[in-house]
Design an enzyme around this catalytic site. Structure first.
Site, PDB file in Angstrom:
ATOM      1  N   GLY A  62       0.786  -1.234   0.000  1.00  0.00           N
ATOM      2  CA  GLY A  62       0.000   0.000   0.000  1.00  0.00           C
ATOM      3  C   GLY A  62       0.817   1.283   0.000  1.00  0.00           C
ATOM      4  O   GLY A  62       0.316   2.326   0.420  1.00  0.00           O
TER       5      GLY A  62
ATOM      6  N   ASN B 244       1.698   3.037  -2.605  1.00  0.00           N
ATOM      7  CA  ASN B 244       1.072   4.001  -3.523  1.00  0.00           C
ATOM      8  C   ASN B 244      -0.177   4.604  -2.898  1.00  0.00           C
ATOM      9  O   ASN B 244      -0.444   5.796  -3.072  1.00  0.00           O
ATOM     10  CB  ASN B 244       0.759   3.333  -4.867  1.00  0.00           C
ATOM     11  CG  ASN B 244       1.953   3.329  -5.790  1.00  0.00           C
ATOM     12  OD1 ASN B 244       2.325   4.360  -6.342  1.00  0.00           O
ATOM     13  ND2 ASN B 244       2.609   2.179  -5.919  1.00  0.00           N
TER      14      ASN B 244
ATOM     15  N   ARG C 160     -14.318 -16.342 -10.594  1.00  0.00           N
ATOM     16  CA  ARG C 160     -13.805 -14.983 -10.813  1.00  0.00           C
ATOM     17  C   ARG C 160     -14.968 -14.009 -11.031  1.00  0.00           C
ATOM     18  O   ARG C 160     -14.962 -12.875 -10.559  1.00  0.00           O
ATOM     19  CB  ARG C 160     -12.889 -15.023 -12.047  1.00  0.00           C
ATOM     20  CG  ARG C 160     -11.951 -13.867 -12.183  1.00  0.00           C
ATOM     21  CD  ARG C 160     -10.993 -14.081 -13.338  1.00  0.00           C
ATOM     22  NE  ARG C 160      -9.901 -14.978 -13.012  1.00  0.00           N
ATOM     23  CZ  ARG C 160      -8.821 -14.650 -12.314  1.00  0.00           C
ATOM     24  NH1 ARG C 160      -8.690 -13.440 -11.844  1.00  0.00           N
ATOM     25  NH2 ARG C 160      -7.873 -15.524 -12.083  1.00  0.00           N
TER      26      ARG C 160
ATOM     27  N   LEU D 251      -8.931  -8.857 -13.698  1.00  0.00           N
ATOM     28  CA  LEU D 251     -10.351  -8.492 -13.663  1.00  0.00           C
ATOM     29  C   LEU D 251     -11.041  -8.968 -14.946  1.00  0.00           C
ATOM     30  O   LEU D 251     -10.454  -8.942 -16.033  1.00  0.00           O
ATOM     31  CB  LEU D 251     -10.471  -6.971 -13.517  1.00  0.00           C
ATOM     32  CG  LEU D 251      -9.913  -6.456 -12.177  1.00  0.00           C
ATOM     33  CD1 LEU D 251      -9.659  -4.957 -12.230  1.00  0.00           C
ATOM     34  CD2 LEU D 251     -10.851  -6.810 -11.034  1.00  0.00           C
TER      35      LEU D 251
ATOM     36  N   ASN E  77      -4.682   2.160 -13.354  1.00  0.00           N
ATOM     37  CA  ASN E  77      -3.689   1.305 -12.675  1.00  0.00           C
ATOM     38  C   ASN E  77      -2.321   1.941 -12.813  1.00  0.00           C
ATOM     39  O   ASN E  77      -2.077   2.713 -13.742  1.00  0.00           O
ATOM     40  CB  ASN E  77      -3.683  -0.078 -13.346  1.00  0.00           C
ATOM     41  CG  ASN E  77      -2.689  -1.025 -12.696  1.00  0.00           C
ATOM     42  OD1 ASN E  77      -2.585  -1.090 -11.462  1.00  0.00           O
ATOM     43  ND2 ASN E  77      -1.936  -1.758 -13.499  1.00  0.00           N
TER      44      ASN E  77
ATOM     45  N   HIS F 203       1.610   0.646 -13.284  1.00  0.00           N
ATOM     46  CA  HIS F 203       2.379  -0.566 -13.619  1.00  0.00           C
ATOM     47  C   HIS F 203       3.866  -0.211 -13.584  1.00  0.00           C
ATOM     48  O   HIS F 203       4.270   0.840 -14.099  1.00  0.00           O
ATOM     49  CB  HIS F 203       1.980  -1.050 -15.016  1.00  0.00           C
ATOM     50  CG  HIS F 203       2.734  -2.267 -15.441  1.00  0.00           C
ATOM     51  ND1 HIS F 203       2.442  -3.526 -14.966  1.00  0.00           N
ATOM     52  CD2 HIS F 203       3.799  -2.410 -16.263  1.00  0.00           C
ATOM     53  CE1 HIS F 203       3.290  -4.396 -15.493  1.00  0.00           C
ATOM     54  NE2 HIS F 203       4.118  -3.747 -16.282  1.00  0.00           N
TER      55      HIS F 203
ATOM     56  N   THR G 205      -8.174  -2.077 -18.974  1.00  0.00           N
ATOM     57  CA  THR G 205      -9.102  -2.721 -19.907  1.00  0.00           C
ATOM     58  C   THR G 205      -8.969  -4.235 -19.694  1.00  0.00           C
ATOM     59  O   THR G 205      -8.098  -4.674 -18.939  1.00  0.00           O
ATOM     60  CB  THR G 205      -8.755  -2.375 -21.368  1.00  0.00           C
ATOM     61  OG1 THR G 205      -7.430  -2.861 -21.631  1.00  0.00           O
ATOM     62  CG2 THR G 205      -8.820  -0.884 -21.626  1.00  0.00           C
TER      63      THR G 205
HETATM   64  C1  GRF Z   1       3.782  -1.140  -7.470  1.00  0.00           C
HETATM   65  O1  GRF Z   1       5.074  -1.388  -7.937  1.00  0.00           O
HETATM   66  C2  GRF Z   1       2.827  -0.960  -8.612  1.00  0.00           C
HETATM   67  O2  GRF Z   1       3.435  -0.394  -9.734  1.00  0.00           O
HETATM   68  C3  GRF Z   1       2.408  -2.371  -8.906  1.00  0.00           C
HETATM   69  O3  GRF Z   1       2.319  -3.003  -7.665  1.00  0.00           O
HETATM   70  C4  GRF Z   1       3.196  -2.342  -6.746  1.00  0.00           C
HETATM   71  C5  GRF Z   1       2.360  -1.946  -5.572  1.00  0.00           C
HETATM   72  O4  GRF Z   1       3.141  -1.431  -4.531  1.00  0.00           O
HETATM   73  N1  GRF Z   1       1.168  -2.395  -9.653  1.00  0.00           N
HETATM   74  P1  GRF Z   1       2.435  -0.788  -3.263  1.00  0.00           P
HETATM   75  O5  GRF Z   1       1.508  -1.835  -2.664  1.00  0.00           O
HETATM   76  O6  GRF Z   1       1.679   0.421  -3.720  1.00  0.00           O
HETATM   77  O7  GRF Z   1       3.556  -0.437  -2.328  1.00  0.00           O
END
Ligand code: GRF
Length: 223
Positions: free
Chosen positions: A12, A14, A65, A93, A107, A109, A141
């Site tokens: 978490g 981010n 799912r 998803l 998202n 990535h 998507t």
């Molecule tokens: C990040 O590297 C993000 O780019 C990827 O998953 C990771 C999540 O990290 N999709 P965090 O849980 O936000 O620390």
């Protein structure tokens, strides 16, 4: 105030960066809910500690799912979000789910898409010998890691980097990029037109947004 729902499965960081941006008013949104598919996700505990509505929808409780995505979608709708941000959400998803939230699902990535889709992006970048690497905010998507690109950040790959050191450099940029990209979408500055995100600003917005952040060490000296 615009409402944001965050989906996560793990640490978490981010989510924390987004929350800090809202507290410093760089991101004028309300985090209306955090939803995790994993009971032990540290990001879920962080949401609870911060008094943000935190929901567990454990995918192992669902037979298919589709059933999980239905419950997840219903929980998201309860929070009535303007945007849903995946932040380390480790579930594929269904197409139905992506259609249900079309245009409202983003998202982050850890690569410069379309390079290095999927997992282990930092190791793959090292093996490919790329000189720059980074992260991408994109629309979700049904086609994994393929949606229209919203913003990217670029970092150098140094000699002697490991997947861990490279990952840390990218993650620091993720934490800057994601709140900026979310702010740009929710302010109406960016619009999705014919599958491309287009900057509508023409000087009418007072906050900064660059769809590409570059690590300063990549820029040539000015003298
Ligand atoms: C990040 O590297 C993000 O780019 C990827 O998953 C990771 C999540 O990290 N999709 P965090 O849980 O936000 O620390």
């Amino acid at each position: 105030m615009k409402r944001l729902v965050i989906l996560l499965s793990g640490r978490g960081s981010n989510f924390r960066a987004i929350l800090e941006a809202t507290e410093r008013s760089r991101l004028p949104v309300q985090v209306a809910a955090v939803i995790s598919n994993r009971p032990d996700a540290p990001g879920l505990a962080l949401a609870r500690d911060c008094g943000i509505p935190a929901h567990l929808i454990d995918h192992t409780d669902f037979p298919t799912r589709e059933a999980f995505d239905q419950a997840l979608g219903d929980a998201i709708d309860q929070a009535a979000p303007d945007l849903v941000a995946l932040a380390g959400f480790m579930r594929i998803l269904t197409a139905d789910f992506c259609r249900r939230f079309a245009g409202r699902l983003v998202n982050i990535h850890p690569s410069l898409l379309p390079a290095f889709k999927g997992m282990n992006t930092h190791q793959e970048a090292l093996e490919a010998g790329v000189r720059v690497h980074g992260c991408t905010v994109h629309t979700v998507t049904a086609d994994l890691d393929h949606g229209p690109i919203i913003a990217q950040a670029v970092v150098p790959v140094h000699a002697g980097d490991s997947a861990e050191t490279l990952s840390a450099r990218v993650l620091a940029m993720e934490h800057r990029l994601y709140p900026m990209a979310i702010a740009a979408i929710l302010s109406g500055r960016l619009r999705l037109i014919n599958q491309h995100w287009v900057d509508q600003s023409r000087g009418t917005f007072d906050h900064e947004f660059s769809p590409c952040l570059v690590d300063p060490s990549l820029l040539p000296p000015t003298h």
